[in-house]
Design a protein around this motif. Structure first.
Motif, mmCIF file in Angstrom:
data_model
loop_
_atom_site.group_PDB
_atom_site.id
_atom_site.type_symbol
_atom_site.label_atom_id
_atom_site.label_comp_id
_atom_site.label_asym_id
_atom_site.label_seq_id
_atom_site.Cartn_x
_atom_site.Cartn_y
_atom_site.Cartn_z
ATOM 1 N N PRO A 197 0.556 -0.798 -0.388
ATOM 2 C CA PRO A 197 0.067 0.360 0.115
ATOM 3 C C PRO A 197 1.025 1.253 -0.050
ATOM 4 O O PRO A 197 0.115 2.310 -0.665
ATOM 5 N N GLN A 198 1.998 1.202 1.019
ATOM 6 C CA GLN A 198 2.625 2.514 0.112
ATOM 7 C C GLN A 198 3.375 2.845 -1.077
ATOM 8 O O GLN A 198 3.200 3.864 -0.979
ATOM 9 N N LEU A 199 3.365 2.012 -1.505
ATOM 10 C CA LEU A 199 4.361 2.489 -3.083
ATOM 11 C C LEU A 199 3.203 2.618 -3.838
ATOM 12 O O LEU A 199 2.748 3.596 -4.408
ATOM 13 N N VAL A 200 2.274 1.870 -3.235
ATOM 14 C CA VAL A 200 1.004 2.269 -4.191
ATOM 15 C C VAL A 200 0.094 3.423 -3.740
ATOM 16 O O VAL A 200 0.283 4.577 -4.743
ATOM 17 N N VAL A 201 -0.050 3.951 -3.055
ATOM 18 C CA VAL A 201 -0.425 5.349 -2.253
ATOM 19 C C VAL A 201 0.629 6.588 -2.762
ATOM 20 O O VAL A 201 0.624 7.162 -3.148
ATOM 21 N N ALA A 202 1.494 5.853 -2.646
ATOM 22 C CA ALA A 202 3.458 7.631 -2.984
ATOM 23 C C ALA A 202 3.515 7.618 -3.958
ATOM 24 O O ALA A 202 3.428 8.245 -3.871
ATOM 25 N N GLY A 203 2.345 6.423 -4.558
ATOM 26 C CA GLY A 203 3.112 7.029 -6.456
ATOM 27 C C GLY A 203 1.454 7.433 -6.819
ATOM 28 O O GLY A 203 1.568 7.712 -8.456
ATOM 29 N N GLY A 204 0.677 7.825 -5.907
ATOM 30 C CA GLY A 204 -0.498 8.705 -5.772
ATOM 31 C C GLY A 204 -1.586 7.676 -6.855
ATOM 32 O O GLY A 204 -2.299 7.497 -8.155
ATOM 33 N N PHE A 205 -2.077 6.271 -6.508
ATOM 34 C CA PHE A 205 -2.479 5.196 -7.636
ATOM 35 C C PHE A 205 -3.674 4.764 -6.695
ATOM 36 O O PHE A 205 -3.674 4.570 -5.649
ATOM 37 N N GLY A 206 -4.903 3.781 -7.613
ATOM 38 C CA GLY A 206 -5.402 2.982 -6.607
ATOM 39 C C GLY A 206 -5.504 1.701 -7.534
ATOM 40 O O GLY A 206 -4.984 2.025 -8.944
ATOM 41 N N CYS A 207 -5.489 0.727 -6.251
ATOM 42 C CA CYS A 207 -5.176 -0.444 -7.745
ATOM 43 C C CYS A 207 -7.166 -1.636 -8.137
ATOM 44 O O CYS A 207 -8.157 -1.360 -7.594
ATOM 45 N N MET A 208 -6.900 -1.346 -9.422
ATOM 46 C CA MET A 208 -8.324 -1.558 -9.833
ATOM 47 C C MET A 208 -8.694 -3.260 -10.309
ATOM 48 O O MET A 208 -9.614 -4.029 -10.425
ATOM 49 N N GLY A 209 -7.205 -4.136 -10.077
ATOM 50 C CA GLY A 209 -7.191 -5.676 -9.347
ATOM 51 C C GLY A 209 -6.301 -6.677 -10.039
ATOM 52 O O GLY A 209 -4.813 -5.336 -10.531
ATOM 53 N N ALA A 210 -5.717 -7.499 -10.315
ATOM 54 C CA ALA A 210 -4.602 -8.038 -10.866
ATOM 55 C C ALA A 210 -4.569 -9.396 -11.509
ATOM 56 O O ALA A 210 -6.094 -9.679 -11.298
ATOM 57 N N SER A 211 -3.901 -9.951 -11.719
ATOM 58 C CA SER A 211 -3.939 -10.788 -12.668
ATOM 59 C C SER A 211 -3.073 -12.067 -12.902
ATOM 60 O O SER A 211 -1.558 -11.471 -12.421
ATOM 61 N N TRP A 212 -3.307 -13.079 -12.309
ATOM 62 C CA TRP A 212 -2.511 -14.097 -12.258
ATOM 63 C C TRP A 212 -3.155 -15.379 -13.019
ATOM 64 O O TRP A 212 -4.370 -15.702 -13.026
ATOM 65 N N ASP A 213 -2.481 -16.594 -13.919
ATOM 66 C CA ASP A 213 -3.049 -17.640 -14.021
ATOM 67 C C ASP A 213 -3.898 -17.402 -15.473
ATOM 68 O O ASP A 213 -4.857 -17.832 -15.745
ATOM 69 N N GLY A 214 -3.732 -16.352 -16.085
ATOM 70 C CA GLY A 214 -4.966 -16.458 -17.074
ATOM 71 C C GLY A 214 -5.651 -15.472 -16.498
ATOM 72 O O GLY A 214 -7.101 -15.520 -17.456
ATOM 73 N N ASP A 222 9.993 -17.452 0.310
ATOM 74 C CA ASP A 222 9.992 -17.863 -0.498
ATOM 75 C C ASP A 222 8.397 -17.455 -1.570
ATOM 76 O O ASP A 222 8.215 -18.401 -2.390
ATOM 77 N N GLY A 223 8.461 -16.922 -0.977
ATOM 78 C CA GLY A 223 6.784 -16.172 -1.666
ATOM 79 C C GLY A 223 6.886 -15.298 -2.831
ATOM 80 O O GLY A 223 6.395 -15.193 -3.155
ATOM 81 N N TRP A 224 8.277 -15.275 -3.291
ATOM 82 C CA TRP A 224 8.714 -14.441 -4.894
ATOM 83 C C TRP A 224 7.530 -15.325 -5.816
ATOM 84 O O TRP A 224 7.605 -14.321 -7.450
ATOM 85 N N ARG A 225 7.271 -16.266 -6.091
ATOM 86 C CA ARG A 225 6.490 -17.268 -7.442
ATOM 87 C C ARG A 225 5.513 -16.708 -7.379
ATOM 88 O O ARG A 225 4.871 -16.823 -8.639
ATOM 89 N N HIS A 226 4.294 -16.272 -6.238
ATOM 90 C CA HIS A 226 3.153 -15.581 -7.093
ATOM 91 C C HIS A 226 3.395 -14.333 -6.348
ATOM 92 O O HIS A 226 3.781 -12.907 -6.267
ATOM 93 N N GLN A 227 3.702 -13.397 -8.599
ATOM 94 C CA GLN A 227 4.314 -12.119 -9.016
ATOM 95 C C GLN A 227 2.881 -11.718 -10.013
ATOM 96 O O GLN A 227 3.260 -12.230 -11.044
ATOM 97 N N PRO A 228 1.753 -11.378 -9.349
ATOM 98 C CA PRO A 228 0.487 -11.504 -10.345
ATOM 99 C C PRO A 228 1.182 -9.751 -11.189
ATOM 100 O O PRO A 228 1.921 -9.071 -10.825
ATOM 101 N N VAL A 229 0.340 -9.647 -11.344
ATOM 102 C CA VAL A 229 0.344 -8.453 -12.674
ATOM 103 C C VAL A 229 -0.834 -7.278 -12.029
ATOM 104 O O VAL A 229 -2.165 -7.322 -12.169
ATOM 105 N N PHE A 230 -0.299 -5.902 -11.232
ATOM 106 C CA PHE A 230 -1.594 -5.443 -10.500
ATOM 107 C C PHE A 230 -1.673 -4.035 -11.929
ATOM 108 O O PHE A 230 -0.782 -3.475 -12.675
ATOM 109 N N VAL A 231 -2.948 -3.860 -11.899
ATOM 110 C CA VAL A 231 -3.440 -3.307 -12.827
ATOM 111 C C VAL A 231 -3.956 -1.606 -11.870
ATOM 112 O O VAL A 231 -4.495 -1.525 -11.252
ATOM 113 N N LEU A 232 -3.401 -0.620 -11.739
ATOM 114 C CA LEU A 232 -3.628 0.646 -11.416
ATOM 115 C C LEU A 232 -3.618 2.156 -11.847
ATOM 116 O O LEU A 232 -3.535 1.819 -13.363
#
Length: 102
Positions: free
Chosen positions: A32-49, A88-98
């Protein structure tokens, strides 16, 4: 202010972590710090198609998806703790739509 959308792929997990000198896992504090500091709102994310719309600023997206949780079956408590610690959680890397907040 210009309107726009940012597609951002990065490792996220249920817990913030710093692993070695180069890897960061973005969890409930750092993401959240990254998103808010960048002035973004998160619309959603995509993983596994699949598209996953967000109604809470993508907070629910930080947990490992169901297909990732399946790998905990039959594992020791130590293994699960290590994975959930973030390193070991690095495997979960969704693409966020901000979206740029206007």
């Amino acid at each position: 202010a210009p309107a726009g959308v940012l597609l951002l792929g990065m490792p996220v997990g249920p817990k913030d972590a710093v692993c070695g000198s180069r890897q960061r896992i973005y969890g409930p504090r750092r993401f959240p710090q990254l998103v808010v500091a960048g002035g973004f709102g998160c619309m959603g994310a995509s993983w596994d198609g699949k598209w996953h719309a967000s109604h809470d600023g993508c907070a629910q997206m930080l947990a490992a998806p169901p297909e990732e949780r399946r790998r905990f079956r039959g594992k020791t408590a130590e293994y699960i703790a290590r994975v959930l610690s973030g390193c070991d959680g690095w495997r979960h890397q969704p693409v966020f739509v901000l979206r740029v907040n206007t």
